[in-house]
Design a protein around this motif. Structure first.
Motif, PDB file in Angstrom:
ATOM      1  N   SER A 207     -24.581  10.950   2.881  1.00  0.00           N
ATOM      2  CA  SER A 207     -23.373  11.593   2.462  1.00  0.00           C
ATOM      3  C   SER A 207     -22.069  11.150   3.091  1.00  0.00           C
ATOM      4  CB  SER A 207     -23.540  13.031   2.441  1.00  0.00           C
ATOM      5  OG  SER A 207     -24.685  13.377   1.587  1.00  0.00           O
ATOM      6  N   MET A 208     -21.383  10.044   3.086  1.00  0.00           N
ATOM      7  CA  MET A 208     -20.376   9.561   3.746  1.00  0.00           C
ATOM      8  C   MET A 208     -19.671   8.517   2.994  1.00  0.00           C
ATOM      9  SD  MET A 208     -20.541   7.930   7.973  1.00  0.00           S
ATOM     10  CE  MET A 208     -21.135   9.474   8.444  1.00  0.00           C
ATOM     11  N   LEU A 209     -18.456   8.630   3.315  1.00  0.00           N
ATOM     12  CA  LEU A 209     -17.684   7.427   2.739  1.00  0.00           C
ATOM     13  C   LEU A 209     -16.630   6.837   3.533  1.00  0.00           C
ATOM     14  CD1 LEU A 209     -15.773   7.732  -0.925  1.00  0.00           C
ATOM     15  CD2 LEU A 209     -14.463   7.444   1.202  1.00  0.00           C
ATOM     16  N   PHE A 210     -16.566   5.723   3.623  1.00  0.00           N
ATOM     17  CA  PHE A 210     -15.398   4.983   3.907  1.00  0.00           C
ATOM     18  C   PHE A 210     -14.401   4.246   3.303  1.00  0.00           C
ATOM     19  CE2 PHE A 210     -19.145   4.700   6.956  1.00  0.00           C
ATOM     20  CZ  PHE A 210     -18.650   5.011   8.119  1.00  0.00           C
ATOM     21  N   THR A 211     -12.991   4.246   3.682  1.00  0.00           N
ATOM     22  CA  THR A 211     -12.119   3.831   2.907  1.00  0.00           C
ATOM     23  C   THR A 211     -10.880   3.393   3.516  1.00  0.00           C
ATOM     24  OG1 THR A 211     -10.612   4.631   0.928  1.00  0.00           O
ATOM     25  CG2 THR A 211     -10.944   6.089   2.581  1.00  0.00           C
ATOM     26  N   ALA A 212     -10.311   2.406   2.750  1.00  0.00           N
ATOM     27  CA  ALA A 212      -8.883   1.805   3.416  1.00  0.00           C
ATOM     28  C   ALA A 212      -8.073   1.280   2.238  1.00  0.00           C
ATOM     29  CB  ALA A 212      -9.446   0.645   4.058  1.00  0.00           C
ATOM     30  N   GLU A 213      -6.697   1.523   2.803  1.00  0.00           N
ATOM     31  CA  GLU A 213      -5.790   1.276   1.887  1.00  0.00           C
ATOM     32  C   GLU A 213      -4.479   0.625   2.205  1.00  0.00           C
ATOM     33  OE1 GLU A 213      -3.802   5.017   0.719  1.00  0.00           O
ATOM     34  OE2 GLU A 213      -2.935   5.527   2.562  1.00  0.00           O
ATOM     35  N   VAL A 214      -3.641   0.309   1.371  1.00  0.00           N
ATOM     36  CA  VAL A 214      -2.427  -0.323   1.687  1.00  0.00           C
ATOM     37  C   VAL A 214      -1.398  -0.004   0.647  1.00  0.00           C
ATOM     38  CG1 VAL A 214      -2.784  -2.521   0.247  1.00  0.00           C
ATOM     39  CG2 VAL A 214      -0.959  -2.498   1.921  1.00  0.00           C
ATOM     40  N   VAL A 215      -0.318   0.848   1.017  1.00  0.00           N
ATOM     41  CA  VAL A 215       0.630   1.354   0.340  1.00  0.00           C
ATOM     42  C   VAL A 215       2.056   0.917   0.429  1.00  0.00           C
ATOM     43  CG1 VAL A 215       1.695   3.692  -0.255  1.00  0.00           C
ATOM     44  CG2 VAL A 215      -0.794   3.490   0.181  1.00  0.00           C
ATOM     45  N   THR A 216       2.805   0.636  -0.293  1.00  0.00           N
ATOM     46  CA  THR A 216       4.241   0.372  -0.521  1.00  0.00           C
ATOM     47  C   THR A 216       5.039   1.383  -1.286  1.00  0.00           C
ATOM     48  OG1 THR A 216       6.062  -1.324  -0.623  1.00  0.00           O
ATOM     49  CG2 THR A 216       4.302  -1.092  -2.156  1.00  0.00           C
ATOM     50  N   SER A 217       6.288   1.746  -0.562  1.00  0.00           N
ATOM     51  CA  SER A 217       7.162   2.677  -1.325  1.00  0.00           C
ATOM     52  C   SER A 217       8.705   2.521  -1.094  1.00  0.00           C
ATOM     53  CB  SER A 217       6.664   3.964  -0.997  1.00  0.00           C
ATOM     54  OG  SER A 217       6.661   4.358   0.486  1.00  0.00           O
ATOM     55  N   GLN A 218       9.364   3.199  -1.848  1.00  0.00           N
ATOM     56  CA  GLN A 218      10.688   2.930  -1.802  1.00  0.00           C
ATOM     57  C   GLN A 218      11.262   4.396  -1.541  1.00  0.00           C
ATOM     58  OE1 GLN A 218      13.395   0.537  -1.608  1.00  0.00           O
ATOM     59  NE2 GLN A 218      14.538   2.453  -0.932  1.00  0.00           N
ATOM     60  N   PRO A 219      11.847   5.129  -0.362  1.00  0.00           N
ATOM     61  CA  PRO A 219      12.555   6.223  -0.214  1.00  0.00           C
ATOM     62  C   PRO A 219      13.274   6.688  -1.136  1.00  0.00           C
ATOM     63  CG  PRO A 219      12.392   4.929   1.916  1.00  0.00           C
ATOM     64  CD  PRO A 219      12.190   3.923   0.801  1.00  0.00           C
ATOM     65  N   LEU A 220      13.549   8.056  -1.126  1.00  0.00           N
ATOM     66  CA  LEU A 220      14.612   8.512  -2.186  1.00  0.00           C
ATOM     67  C   LEU A 220      15.828   8.042  -1.780  1.00  0.00           C
ATOM     68  CD1 LEU A 220      13.485  12.162  -2.953  1.00  0.00           C
ATOM     69  CD2 LEU A 220      13.340  10.099  -4.590  1.00  0.00           C
ATOM     70  N   VAL A 221      16.365   7.915  -0.549  1.00  0.00           N
ATOM     71  CA  VAL A 221      17.395   7.297   0.014  1.00  0.00           C
ATOM     72  C   VAL A 221      17.631   5.934  -0.308  1.00  0.00           C
ATOM     73  CG1 VAL A 221      18.834   7.196   2.009  1.00  0.00           C
ATOM     74  CG2 VAL A 221      17.456   9.164   1.748  1.00  0.00           C
ATOM     75  N   ARG A 222      18.508   5.650  -1.301  1.00  0.00           N
ATOM     76  CA  ARG A 222      18.418   4.219  -1.734  1.00  0.00           C
ATOM     77  C   ARG A 222      18.816   3.062  -0.564  1.00  0.00           C
ATOM     78  NH1 ARG A 222      18.452   4.615  -7.281  1.00  0.00           N
ATOM     79  NH2 ARG A 222      18.966   6.702  -8.225  1.00  0.00           N
ATOM     80  N   ALA A 223      19.370   3.571   0.395  1.00  0.00           N
ATOM     81  CA  ALA A 223      19.791   2.616   1.500  1.00  0.00           C
ATOM     82  C   ALA A 223      18.710   2.412   2.423  1.00  0.00           C
ATOM     83  CB  ALA A 223      21.263   2.959   2.134  1.00  0.00           C
ATOM     84  N   ALA A 224      17.667   3.247   2.388  1.00  0.00           N
ATOM     85  CA  ALA A 224      16.555   3.045   3.265  1.00  0.00           C
ATOM     86  C   ALA A 224      15.854   1.834   2.844  1.00  0.00           C
ATOM     87  CB  ALA A 224      15.761   4.293   3.134  1.00  0.00           C
ATOM     88  N   SER A 225      15.050   1.228   3.725  1.00  0.00           N
ATOM     89  CA  SER A 225      14.344   0.093   3.754  1.00  0.00           C
ATOM     90  C   SER A 225      12.748   0.212   3.057  1.00  0.00           C
ATOM     91  CB  SER A 225      13.927  -0.460   5.072  1.00  0.00           C
ATOM     92  OG  SER A 225      15.069  -1.002   5.621  1.00  0.00           O
ATOM     93  N   LEU A 226      12.464  -0.655   2.318  1.00  0.00           N
ATOM     94  CA  LEU A 226      11.027  -0.386   1.749  1.00  0.00           C
ATOM     95  C   LEU A 226       9.995  -0.183   2.771  1.00  0.00           C
ATOM     96  CD1 LEU A 226      10.048  -0.859  -1.328  1.00  0.00           C
ATOM     97  CD2 LEU A 226       9.150  -3.220  -0.439  1.00  0.00           C
ATOM     98  N   ARG A 227       9.107   0.522   2.743  1.00  0.00           N
ATOM     99  CA  ARG A 227       8.117   0.931   3.490  1.00  0.00           C
ATOM    100  C   ARG A 227       6.604   0.499   3.215  1.00  0.00           C
ATOM    101  NH1 ARG A 227       9.785   7.352   3.393  1.00  0.00           N
ATOM    102  NH2 ARG A 227       8.728   7.263   1.304  1.00  0.00           N
ATOM    103  N   TRP A 228       5.789  -0.016   4.069  1.00  0.00           N
ATOM    104  CA  TRP A 228       4.749  -0.430   4.020  1.00  0.00           C
ATOM    105  C   TRP A 228       3.796   0.157   5.152  1.00  0.00           C
ATOM    106  CZ3 TRP A 228       2.811  -3.932   0.367  1.00  0.00           C
ATOM    107  CH2 TRP A 228       3.712  -4.687  -0.134  1.00  0.00           C
ATOM    108  N   ASP A 229       2.602   0.685   4.485  1.00  0.00           N
ATOM    109  CA  ASP A 229       1.682   1.702   5.205  1.00  0.00           C
ATOM    110  C   ASP A 229       0.350   1.176   4.981  1.00  0.00           C
ATOM    111  OD1 ASP A 229       3.924   3.042   6.042  1.00  0.00           O
ATOM    112  OD2 ASP A 229       3.385   4.543   4.519  1.00  0.00           O
ATOM    113  N   VAL A 230      -0.433   0.896   6.116  1.00  0.00           N
ATOM    114  CA  VAL A 230      -2.044   0.772   5.983  1.00  0.00           C
ATOM    115  C   VAL A 230      -2.709   1.783   6.828  1.00  0.00           C
ATOM    116  CG1 VAL A 230      -1.730  -1.916   6.188  1.00  0.00           C
ATOM    117  CG2 VAL A 230      -1.802  -0.642   8.334  1.00  0.00           C
TER     118      VAL A 230
END
Length: 276
Positions: A207-230
């Motif tokens: 009854s166990m699950l393992f998971t991994a992700e990669v996510v990219t996003s643009q903040p609401l603040v337009r001048a902010a840099s693109l984010r990359w999270d793992v």
């Protein structure tokens, strides 16, 4: 004798109802939710007429500069209709450090509705989520922040693959004078858009699950840099009604890169008016 038969019948019906409720709850580890333990979620809704309490979802972040930010977000989810549930959450956040005042306060009220269009056949399962964060507390946004998200899930012989994409309909928080500096920080944490992909694998016998992700996003603040999270994490069924999750990750690029960790638990129960 007749009264005794009625009592026996009622007891059997109650037992059947409880067994069905428990059987549904036993698969909670299999259904990934946003933030438990990663942000990318699957395309399946909470079981109809079920109620889930997320009693201890905790997230802590630390930037390279040394500033900490943590929060908890108690939530309640209700399966109102087949393939549809609603959620209500109230995040409580702590932010500050690095020459800014430390503040602990409510970070808004989040309302969302999740609808699954189909089960997987020769095509993936698809779902859509409508979400809005309502202003509340000194660490909440200054205006309503509505978001729409599309979700796809595909099961392969070796794993499940999920793709999420969302868009937020809100203004750049730096274009209007904020009431407090904390208000700008809270708004800046939201994304203009976000795209993520996750892969998970289950161990049904445990009854166990393992998971991994990669996510990219643009903040609401337009001048902010693109984010990359793992990030990566696990979910495990501790009992027929209780599922525990934990995970962690790292912001590779974007504003305030650093590490983050999450942990939480959910209790699944049936609604008091739930039928067979």
């Amino acid at each position: 004798m007749f009264a005794h038969s009625l009592r026996v019948t009622a007891a059997l019906l109650a037992l059947g109802h409880a067994t069905a409720s428990v059987a549904g709850a036993q698969t909670d580890y299999f259904n990934t939710d946003a933030g438990r333990p990663i942000r990318v979620e699957d395309a399946y809704a909470l079981e109809r007429q079920a109620l889930e309490l997320q009693i201890a979802p905790f997230r802590i972040e630390r930037s390279r500069a040394g500033a900490y930010r943590w929060g908890i977000e108690p939530e309640i989810a209700i399966g109102l209709l087949p393939r549809m549930h609603i959620e209500i959450g109230v995040p409580i956040l702590h932010a500050g450090g690095n020459n800014t005042a430390r503040t602990t306060a409510v970070g808004g009220v989040e309302l969302s509705a999740f609808y699954n269009f189909n089960a997987e056949t020769n095509i993936p399962a698809f779902a859509v989520v409508g979400d809005v964060v309502i202003p509340a507390g000194s660490l909440g946004p200054s205006t309503q922040i509505p978001t729409i998200k599309a979700i796809a899930t595909r099961t392969l012989p070796w794993a499940r693959v999920h793709v999420n994409g969302q868009f937020t309909f809100a203004d750049d928080p730096t274009t209007a004078p904020p009431s407090t500096r904390a208000d700008v920080d809270a708004n800046a944490e939201y994304s203009r858009w976000q795209v993520g992909m996750a892969v998970d694998r289950t161990l049904p016998l445990r009854s166990m699950l393992f998971t991994a992700e990669v996510v990219t996003s643009q903040p609401l603040v337009r001048a902010a840099s693109l984010r990359w999270d793992v990030a990566a994490g696990t979910r495990v069924q501790l009992s027929p009604r209780v599922a525990f999750d934990m995970g962690g990750g790292y912001r590779l690029a974007g504003n305030e890169p650093g590490w983050f960790a999450t942990t939480g638990a959910a209790v699944a129960i049936g609604l008091p008016w739930r039928g067979n």
